[in-house]
Design an enzyme around this catalytic site. Structure first.
Site, short mmCIF file in Angstrom:
data_model
loop_
_atom_site.label_atom_id
_atom_site.label_comp_id
_atom_site.label_asym_id
_atom_site.label_seq_id
_atom_site.Cartn_x
_atom_site.Cartn_y
_atom_site.Cartn_z
CG ASP A 81 -2.11 0.78 0.92
OD1 ASP A 81 -2.10 1.85 0.61
OD2 ASP A 81 -3.33 0.42 1.17
CE LYS A 162 -13.07 -1.73 -3.09
NZ LYS A 162 -13.06 -1.19 -1.81
#
Length: 212
Positions: A81, A162
């Site tokens: 991330d 997603k």
């Protein structure tokens, strides 16, 4: 501006009353999103002992927590991330943009030759509330995650993404269908009813099996 403030206030009220939020806190998970992954994993069996997993857009770490529990000591979970993330048992964290060479080099060093079984992405743009802005950003993130998965996965690897239904979704879905042998769309019960988010599960990459 007043409309956005009203929307934010409503979201906060719903969030703190949300049964999934309450369950996540009670069970020690970092986000309600863990239940979406649990529900998908129960159906698809993406995770299991000894598997190697890369979690894109991992912070705050709910998905990584669940993955680490499922792969056990023989498996590996590498979380990535641009945002910082608190350490998590069984998870190796790389902070940075996965498109950058130095970050990719760190990933390769961390993998140390291990074959990647699953790339999963829960990434989403910072939502403005304007579909004309948010939807293209979400699709772009999906395209980035797909490109990363195509380069990183082993010959029978799986990809969990997603994304959001709307403009650009059908085109992205078709590209995924061309590169994987089995593709399914999930809307897990933990997803909020009015949300346009869906989860694409793509399995058995054809890249290294002679497929097109």
């Amino acid at each position: 501006m007043a409309k956005r403030k009203s929307h934010s206030a409503r979201w906060l009220r719903e969030h703190f009353r949300d049964s999934y939020v309450i369950q996540a806190k009670a069970q020690g998970y970092r986000s309600r999103a863990v239940f979406k992954l649990q529900e998908i994993d129960t159906r698809e069996r993406l995770l299991g002992p000894g598997r190697v997993v890369i979690d894109l857009g991992a912070a705050p770490g709910g998905w990584s927590q669940w993955a680490a529990e499922r792969v056990g000591e023989r498996g590996r979970v590498i979380a990535m991330d641009i945002l910082p993330m608190l350490s998590c048992p069984g998870v190796q964290f790389i902070q940075g943009d996965f498109r950058e060479d130095n970050v990719l080099a760190e990933l390769q060093n961390t993998l140390a030759g291990c074959v990647v079984d699953l790339v999963m992405s829960d990434m989403a743009p910072n939502m403005s509330g304007m579909a004309a802005v948010d939807q293209p950003r979400a699709i772009y993130l999906g395209e980035l995650a797909l490109a990363f998965a195509q380069e990183s996965l082993g010959p029978e690897g799986s990809f969990l993404l997603k994304t959001f239904q709307g403009e650009g979704f059908d085109a992205l879905y078709e590209v995924i269908r061309q590169d994987f042998s089995r593709v399914r769309i999930h809307k897990p019960p933990a997803s909020r009813g009015r949300s346009r988010e869906v989860y694409i599960v793509a399995r058995r990459s054809r890249k290294d099996n002679g497929g097109g």
